[in-house]
Design a protein around this motif. Sequence first.
Motif, PDB file in Angstrom:
ATOM      1  N   VAL A 183       0.839  -1.201   0.000  1.00  0.00           N
ATOM      2  CA  VAL A 183       0.000   0.000   0.000  1.00  0.00           C
ATOM      3  C   VAL A 183       0.875   1.252   0.000  1.00  0.00           C
ATOM      4  CG1 VAL A 183      -1.743   1.275   1.299  1.00  0.00           C
ATOM      5  CG2 VAL A 183      -1.875  -1.219   1.146  1.00  0.00           C
ATOM      6  N   GLN A 184       1.939   1.216   0.793  1.00  0.00           N
ATOM      7  CA  GLN A 184       2.864   2.345   0.868  1.00  0.00           C
ATOM      8  C   GLN A 184       3.530   2.606  -0.479  1.00  0.00           C
ATOM      9  OE1 GLN A 184       3.645   4.153   3.688  1.00  0.00           O
ATOM     10  NE2 GLN A 184       5.233   5.404   2.700  1.00  0.00           N
ATOM     11  N   ALA A 185       4.062   1.545  -1.083  1.00  0.00           N
ATOM     12  CA  ALA A 185       4.763   1.695  -2.356  1.00  0.00           C
ATOM     13  C   ALA A 185       3.818   2.159  -3.467  1.00  0.00           C
ATOM     14  CB  ALA A 185       5.431   0.378  -2.738  1.00  0.00           C
ATOM     15  N   ALA A 186       2.587   1.659  -3.446  1.00  0.00           N
ATOM     16  CA  ALA A 186       1.620   2.077  -4.466  1.00  0.00           C
ATOM     17  C   ALA A 186       1.409   3.589  -4.431  1.00  0.00           C
ATOM     18  CB  ALA A 186       0.294   1.345  -4.259  1.00  0.00           C
ATOM     19  N   ALA A 187       1.333   4.138  -3.237  1.00  0.00           N
ATOM     20  CA  ALA A 187       1.135   5.583  -3.100  1.00  0.00           C
ATOM     21  C   ALA A 187       2.355   6.365  -3.570  1.00  0.00           C
ATOM     22  CB  ALA A 187       0.816   5.923  -1.642  1.00  0.00           C
ATOM     23  N   GLU A 188       3.541   5.832  -3.319  1.00  0.00           N
ATOM     24  CA  GLU A 188       4.771   6.549  -3.660  1.00  0.00           C
ATOM     25  C   GLU A 188       5.186   6.383  -5.117  1.00  0.00           C
ATOM     26  OE1 GLU A 188       7.979   5.742  -0.984  1.00  0.00           O
ATOM     27  OE2 GLU A 188       6.824   6.267   0.811  1.00  0.00           O
ATOM     28  N   PHE A 189       4.862   5.238  -5.723  1.00  0.00           N
ATOM     29  CA  PHE A 189       5.382   4.930  -7.057  1.00  0.00           C
ATOM     30  C   PHE A 189       4.450   5.344  -8.199  1.00  0.00           C
ATOM     31  CE2 PHE A 189       7.995   1.047  -5.370  1.00  0.00           C
ATOM     32  CZ  PHE A 189       8.734   1.918  -4.577  1.00  0.00           C
ATOM     33  N   ALA A 190       3.209   5.724  -7.870  1.00  0.00           N
ATOM     34  CA  ALA A 190       2.239   6.041  -8.919  1.00  0.00           C
ATOM     35  C   ALA A 190       2.739   7.144  -9.847  1.00  0.00           C
ATOM     36  CB  ALA A 190       0.907   6.446  -8.288  1.00  0.00           C
ATOM     37  N   ARG A 191       3.467   8.098  -9.298  1.00  0.00           N
ATOM     38  CA  ARG A 191       3.928   9.239 -10.097  1.00  0.00           C
ATOM     39  C   ARG A 191       4.919   8.824 -11.189  1.00  0.00           C
ATOM     40  NH1 ARG A 191       6.846  12.187  -5.151  1.00  0.00           N
ATOM     41  NH2 ARG A 191       5.123  11.089  -4.120  1.00  0.00           N
ATOM     42  N   TYR A 192       5.483   7.609 -11.049  1.00  0.00           N
ATOM     43  CA  TYR A 192       6.459   7.139 -12.033  1.00  0.00           C
ATOM     44  C   TYR A 192       5.866   6.140 -13.025  1.00  0.00           C
ATOM     45  CZ  TYR A 192       9.438   9.121  -8.407  1.00  0.00           C
ATOM     46  OH  TYR A 192      10.006   9.966  -7.472  1.00  0.00           O
ATOM     47  N   GLY A 193       4.560   5.909 -12.966  1.00  0.00           N
ATOM     48  CA  GLY A 193       3.928   4.966 -13.880  1.00  0.00           C
ATOM     49  C   GLY A 193       4.033   3.519 -13.431  1.00  0.00           C
ATOM     50  N   VAL A 194       4.136   3.308 -12.110  1.00  0.00           N
ATOM     51  CA  VAL A 194       4.310   1.965 -11.554  1.00  0.00           C
ATOM     52  C   VAL A 194       3.143   1.651 -10.622  1.00  0.00           C
ATOM     53  CG1 VAL A 194       5.810   0.440 -10.211  1.00  0.00           C
ATOM     54  CG2 VAL A 194       6.818   2.231 -11.657  1.00  0.00           C
ATOM     55  N   THR A 195       2.476   0.525 -10.839  1.00  0.00           N
ATOM     56  CA  THR A 195       1.454   0.062  -9.912  1.00  0.00           C
ATOM     57  C   THR A 195       2.043  -1.007  -9.006  1.00  0.00           C
ATOM     58  OG1 THR A 195       0.587  -1.753 -11.276  1.00  0.00           O
ATOM     59  CG2 THR A 195      -0.314   0.456 -11.668  1.00  0.00           C
ATOM     60  N   VAL A 196       1.494  -1.119  -7.801  1.00  0.00           N
ATOM     61  CA  VAL A 196       1.972  -2.102  -6.821  1.00  0.00           C
ATOM     62  C   VAL A 196       0.764  -2.772  -6.188  1.00  0.00           C
ATOM     63  CG1 VAL A 196       3.510  -2.526  -4.874  1.00  0.00           C
ATOM     64  CG2 VAL A 196       3.898  -0.528  -6.338  1.00  0.00           C
ATOM     65  N   ASN A 197       0.669  -4.080  -6.348  1.00  0.00           N
ATOM     66  CA  ASN A 197      -0.400  -4.862  -5.730  1.00  0.00           C
ATOM     67  C   ASN A 197       0.196  -6.087  -5.053  1.00  0.00           C
ATOM     68  OD1 ASN A 197      -3.054  -3.548  -6.706  1.00  0.00           O
ATOM     69  ND2 ASN A 197      -1.849  -3.719  -8.593  1.00  0.00           N
ATOM     70  N   ALA A 198      -0.613  -6.789  -4.289  1.00  0.00           N
ATOM     71  CA  ALA A 198      -0.148  -8.000  -3.615  1.00  0.00           C
ATOM     72  C   ALA A 198      -1.212  -9.081  -3.720  1.00  0.00           C
ATOM     73  CB  ALA A 198       0.171  -7.723  -2.147  1.00  0.00           C
ATOM     74  N   ILE A 199      -0.748 -10.306  -3.615  1.00  0.00           N
ATOM     75  CA  ILE A 199      -1.661 -11.437  -3.525  1.00  0.00           C
ATOM     76  C   ILE A 199      -1.442 -12.131  -2.183  1.00  0.00           C
ATOM     77  CG2 ILE A 199      -1.786 -11.810  -6.004  1.00  0.00           C
ATOM     78  CD1 ILE A 199       0.183 -14.233  -5.517  1.00  0.00           C
ATOM     79  N   ALA A 200      -2.505 -12.719  -1.674  1.00  0.00           N
ATOM     80  CA  ALA A 200      -2.439 -13.598  -0.505  1.00  0.00           C
ATOM     81  C   ALA A 200      -2.958 -14.951  -0.972  1.00  0.00           C
ATOM     82  CB  ALA A 200      -3.273 -13.048   0.643  1.00  0.00           C
ATOM     83  N   PRO A 201      -2.066 -15.797  -1.495  1.00  0.00           N
ATOM     84  CA  PRO A 201      -2.512 -17.025  -2.145  1.00  0.00           C
ATOM     85  C   PRO A 201      -2.667 -18.191  -1.167  1.00  0.00           C
ATOM     86  CG  PRO A 201      -0.153 -16.798  -2.419  1.00  0.00           C
ATOM     87  CD  PRO A 201      -0.611 -15.597  -1.625  1.00  0.00           C
TER      88      PRO A 201
END
Length: 304
Positions: A183-201
Amino acid sequence: MSGLMDGRVVIVTGAGRGLGRAHALAFAAEGAKVVVNDIGVGSDGSATGESPGEQVVEEIRAAGGEAVVNGDDVADWAGAENLIRTALDNFGRLDVLVNNAGFLRDRMLANMSEEEWDAVIRVHLKGHFAPMRHAISHWRAEAKAGNPVDARIINTSSGAGLMGSIGQGNYAAAKAGIATLTVQAAAEFARYGVTVNAIAPSARTRMTVGAGGEMAERMAPPEEGFDEMAPENVSPLVVWLGSTESKDVTGRVFEVEGGKVSVADGWRHGDVIDKGDRWDPKELGPVVEKLIAGSQPPTPVYGA
């Protein structure tokens, strides 16, 4: 026939066996060029002398795909940097990082050693952060240079990290950290065109087959019909999250098992009782009781 991942370059860590192997093969089947990272250790992190990553690369190449192996330790700073460099040197670009590597040192917290705690936190939590940190350095530089970036990071949390799991305090803490890191990285990286998600498999891997009781029953392969615990069931979501189609999805944690996919909701602010002044400790009993009565009960810890 075109694939969902045509022209994209993917790194999958811990890709020699289990979920990582399934992800690597699935990405390659959709046209991706894959860096297969694996250091060949046992489910507890001990050295085995095996090279499962090479076998996965051979499978991909035999099917007509492109892949290279990388044997760096993802929790080592220089190793994680070299992992990113492997993709750039071999394929000229990087589009997707799938953080999957990990192992277990299960023990009840009252009996857990410092080494068992440190080893699991290192490989899971630092082993997610270090590759992510070097990947974003590359993508940020590309974005600042005016080059288009449409990149993805897919992290691997766990139901243990979302709900807790008896006898796995180190693993649960690391996986919970990964969910928040996502969640933290998604907020910080959006400005660079990068999405961040996770799975709990939830799937049958070396880290789950040794479980006992109800978990062992769930993980046993069926004699016939759909195998809900096959690791290959998890990979379609990971591949989709790595594709250009997922550009509007970021900062999410998905639970996936068999044919089931759901979004896990994280911590949220609850009801508030505001006195407008400092509380006296003796006043707080009824206040806490009222707040708890008005909240949703937590999901039970696995194994409790």
